[in-house]
Design an enzyme around this catalytic site. Structure first.
Site, mmCIF file in Angstrom:
data_model
loop_
_atom_site.group_PDB
_atom_site.id
_atom_site.type_symbol
_atom_site.label_atom_id
_atom_site.label_comp_id
_atom_site.label_asym_id
_atom_site.label_seq_id
_atom_site.Cartn_x
_atom_site.Cartn_y
_atom_site.Cartn_z
ATOM 1 N N CYS A 2 0.822 -1.217 0.000
ATOM 2 C CA CYS A 2 0.000 0.000 0.000
ATOM 3 C C CYS A 2 0.861 1.274 0.000
ATOM 4 C CB CYS A 2 -0.971 0.042 1.177
ATOM 5 S SG CYS A 2 -2.225 -1.229 1.144
ATOM 6 N N ARG A 53 -3.955 0.696 -3.068
ATOM 7 C CA ARG A 53 -4.304 -0.457 -2.239
ATOM 8 C C ARG A 53 -3.688 -1.776 -2.698
ATOM 9 N NH1 ARG A 53 -10.318 -3.183 -1.534
ATOM 10 N NH2 ARG A 53 -9.874 -4.337 0.387
ATOM 11 N N LEU A 54 -3.107 -2.475 -1.738
ATOM 12 C CA LEU A 54 -2.744 -3.874 -1.887
ATOM 13 C C LEU A 54 -3.655 -4.631 -0.932
ATOM 14 C CD1 LEU A 54 -0.886 -6.089 -3.051
ATOM 15 C CD2 LEU A 54 0.629 -5.692 -1.110
ATOM 16 N N ILE A 56 -5.276 -7.334 1.301
ATOM 17 C CA ILE A 56 -4.781 -8.538 1.987
ATOM 18 C C ILE A 56 -5.840 -9.092 2.948
ATOM 19 C CG2 ILE A 56 -3.036 -9.459 3.561
ATOM 20 C CD1 ILE A 56 -1.062 -7.445 2.423
ATOM 21 N N ASN A 79 -1.127 2.403 5.746
ATOM 22 C CA ASN A 79 -0.246 1.405 5.147
ATOM 23 C C ASN A 79 0.318 0.560 6.274
ATOM 24 O OD1 ASN A 79 1.689 -0.053 3.659
ATOM 25 N ND2 ASN A 79 3.218 1.562 3.946
ATOM 26 N N GLU A 81 0.098 -3.267 8.810
ATOM 27 C CA GLU A 81 -0.681 -4.363 9.371
ATOM 28 C C GLU A 81 -0.681 -4.234 10.890
ATOM 29 O OE1 GLU A 81 -0.830 -9.273 9.425
ATOM 30 O OE2 GLU A 81 0.622 -8.226 8.156
ATOM 31 N N ASP A 104 -8.266 -4.199 9.284
ATOM 32 C CA ASP A 104 -7.678 -3.548 10.455
ATOM 33 C C ASP A 104 -7.762 -2.031 10.343
ATOM 34 O OD1 ASP A 104 -5.874 -3.618 8.354
ATOM 35 O OD2 ASP A 104 -4.167 -4.310 9.543
#
Length: 230
Positions: A2, A53-54, A56, A79, A81, A104
């Site tokens: 991201c 956006r990536l 996941i 960006n 996790e 998240d």
């Protein structure tokens, strides 16, 4: 991976946020987020957010960014996790918060509603984000304790701009790109550019474990450390 960029015209003398500038920053980060692109600019033009956006955790459109609370008062681009997001989500649900996604990112929104800027002390993970609080009329930048996720910013005394990559800020233009003496000396002495400096005089890195808050019509604050390994 991201990528995101944010722009905040916080001074009364500042022109409205430039959609073109944000779009150039977004385009420079295409490889960071091949699964989608989002953009939001406030109606009064004082703040804008873009995201690459990536996908996941939540592959649906519910996980797309910029993401907002149901009333639109808080918006975020993020960006990273959050490793303990399920635990945090459960705690927030017990307090009455309702979720529309499995991401998240949404946990960050509601955690800010609950805890304000102190929310970062509850996060376990790697992250960088920019959050707009419409009620407080301010922007919060934050970076994880170990600086795993990058975050760079520019402040010209009237407008704050931030992005996941230096090249995104450069692509948007209007930046002092004269060499930073500290950045270049650090590179040649240690083999890397020591934060908060970069190779460019006009761009700074937000240090690991810090937040930066600025309100509309206010002065640029100094980064506030919430975590120090030493």
């Amino acid at each position: 991976m991201c990528g995101f960029a944010a722009e905040f015209s916080y001074s009364r003398s500042a022109p409205p946020v430039s959609a073109s500038r944000l779009q150039k920053a977004s385009a420079a980060m295409t490889v960071r987020g091949p699964d989608g692109a989002g953009e939001w600019i406030s109606a009064d033009g004082c703040v804008g957010l873009v995201h690459r956006r990536l996908a996941i955790l939540d592959l649906s459109e519910s996980g797309a960014q910029p993401m907002a609370t149901s009333d639109g008062s808080i918006r975020i681009v993020f960006n990273g996790e959050i490793y303990n997001f399920r635990e945090l989500r459960a705690q927030l649900e017990r307090k009455g918060y309702r979720f529309r996604s499995q991401s998240d990112t949404e946990v960050l929104l509601h955690l800010y509603q609950e805890c304000g800027r102190g929310m970062v002390r509850q996060l376990r993970g790697m992250f960088a984000f920019a959050l707009w609080d419409a009620r407080a009329r301010g922007v919060l930048l934050a970076r994880d304790p170990f600086g795993i996720k990058p975050l760079y910013y520019v402040d010209d005394g009237a407008c704050l701009r931030a992005a996941s990559q230096v090249k995104a800020l450069l692509a948007a233009g209007d930046i002092d790109t004269s060499p930073s003496a500290a950045g270049h000396v650090g590179f040649f002495v240690w083999g890397h550019v020591p934060e908060p400096w970069t190779l460019y005089k006009g761009i700074r890195a937000l240090p690991a474990g810090t937040t930066l808050w600025i309100e509309q019509h206010g002065r640029m604050a100094q980064p506030e450390t919430y975590f120090d390994l030493t």
